[in-house]
Design an enzyme around this catalytic site. Sequence first.
Site, PDB file in Angstrom:
ATOM      1  N   GLU A 118      -7.496   0.519   7.603  1.00 27.72           N
ATOM      2  CA  GLU A 118      -7.658   1.961   7.797  1.00 27.72           C
ATOM      3  C   GLU A 118      -9.093   2.376   7.508  1.00 27.72           C
ATOM      4  O   GLU A 118      -9.541   2.346   6.353  1.00 27.72           O
ATOM      5  CB  GLU A 118      -6.705   2.741   6.887  1.00 27.72           C
ATOM      6  N   LYS A 249      12.154  -1.101  -5.266  1.00 28.01           N
ATOM      7  CA  LYS A 249      11.479  -0.937  -3.970  1.00 28.01           C
ATOM      8  C   LYS A 249      11.898   0.323  -3.227  1.00 28.01           C
ATOM      9  O   LYS A 249      12.054   0.310  -1.997  1.00 28.01           O
ATOM     10  CB  LYS A 249      11.675  -2.184  -3.105  1.00 28.01           C
ATOM     11  N   ASP A 323       3.396  -7.800  -4.603  1.00 26.98           N
ATOM     12  CA  ASP A 323       4.458  -7.557  -3.636  1.00 26.98           C
ATOM     13  C   ASP A 323       4.207  -6.194  -3.005  1.00 26.98           C
ATOM     14  O   ASP A 323       4.451  -5.150  -3.620  1.00 26.98           O
ATOM     15  CB  ASP A 323       5.819  -7.579  -4.343  1.00 26.98           C
ATOM     16  N   HIS A 414     -12.831  11.447   8.690  1.00 26.24           N
ATOM     17  CA  HIS A 414     -12.014  10.504   9.448  1.00 26.24           C
ATOM     18  C   HIS A 414     -12.510  10.355  10.878  1.00 26.24           C
ATOM     19  O   HIS A 414     -12.453   9.263  11.449  1.00 26.24           O
ATOM     20  CB  HIS A 414     -10.552  10.955   9.433  1.00 26.24           C
TER      21      HIS A 414
END
Length: 429
Positions: A118, A249, A323, A414
Amino acid sequence: MPVSHHDASEHLKRILSFGDAERIKVLLSRKDEKLPPRVPGASLTSAESIERRWRLVQISSESRAALLGADFSFGDLFAHNIENLIGTVKLPVGLIGPLRVNGLFAQKDFYVPLATTEAALVASYHRGALLISEAGGASTAVLAEGVSRAPGFAFNSIFEAGSFVAWAVSQLETFRTVAEGTTNHGKLVDMRVTIEGNHVYLNFEFLTGDAAGQNMVTIATQAVCDHIIAHTPVKPDHYFVEANLSGDKKASAQSFQSVRGRKVTAEVLLSAGLIAKRLHTTPEQMAKYWRMSALGGVMSGTIGVQGHYANGLAALYIACGQDAACVSESAVGVTRFETTSDGSLYASVTLPNLIVGTVGGGTSLPSQKACLEILGLAGNGHARALAEVAAALSLAGELSIIGALSAQQFSRAHEKRARGLDPEGAVEK
């Protein structure tokens, strides 16, 4: 979930573009043709097993080389981290800093590696890191630790469920001995009990040393469950080693009631002059933005109040062998901005679910270990420090993005970085 009449009508039009009802029925119907060969080999990472998998896919030699490389002779390094190996995906890694951290466990100026595709992300966190460092650093503290696993047990009645609980609460020391017999580093520290009708949830909480600990607590909890089934005077009809009460999660409402991983807070005090110099705005404007965004978060139903923890945490986790799926729960927390009596900005973040480790998992893989070495946090003894760095990193990201929004520079930044329109984009500032 309901949709408006207009949206439903428009979607129906799109569906009918595939053909009439009979055509759509054929598309959606069961297909009984013979399946192509399954992917072979599971954890095998030999050149032969990798080649067998490659024979299944049609892909250009250039694309194959991008994934596999010219000489994939180190496949055995990944044998404990992935199944059905065919290659690796290369992500760009950027470096930010220095990020000064004044923590209980992290005490230095860090250069932080971030892996992302990104544009503008690394630049934004770099700006926030420099801002914090120029202000003397972020104060950070690990407030609590623990990784949980919550098996669920089903009984025939509330009476049986209650009888089971009466037995289970007297067995914590035995459960602790059984659980700790499966690990050299994990410690069972607590057990919380939830009864729902004839279901019982036992939420076991562990300390996991310098490992993130997800697999460790699963193995230990399975051993406890085996012991329970063998010894309980009230046998359950069935049970599951994880009954979805641990918060594993996923963002959940219980995030602020306990801890998963490491709960960490970070703060910094920024002068009006420094904010004007680096963010081109004011403490008052940033505090106004925080108040409005906090209400926006409440109205949209977010868990916690924060801007974009997931950006920095995902980039750090991927770079350092964590993870990455744990970002779903790690990126829960509270950001707070307030102006002080002298016109400065007090900024803090609190993250209750940082699932990080410096041993185990992907931390020993070559690239990921190298990133941990850049931080000076590879190996035993550094997991708490990594959690404090993650919190300081999150604070840097909040300061930078809220600064950009307050200064009306968010979309411009951006557009420059992501679309390559900034002639000065390659110039270091």
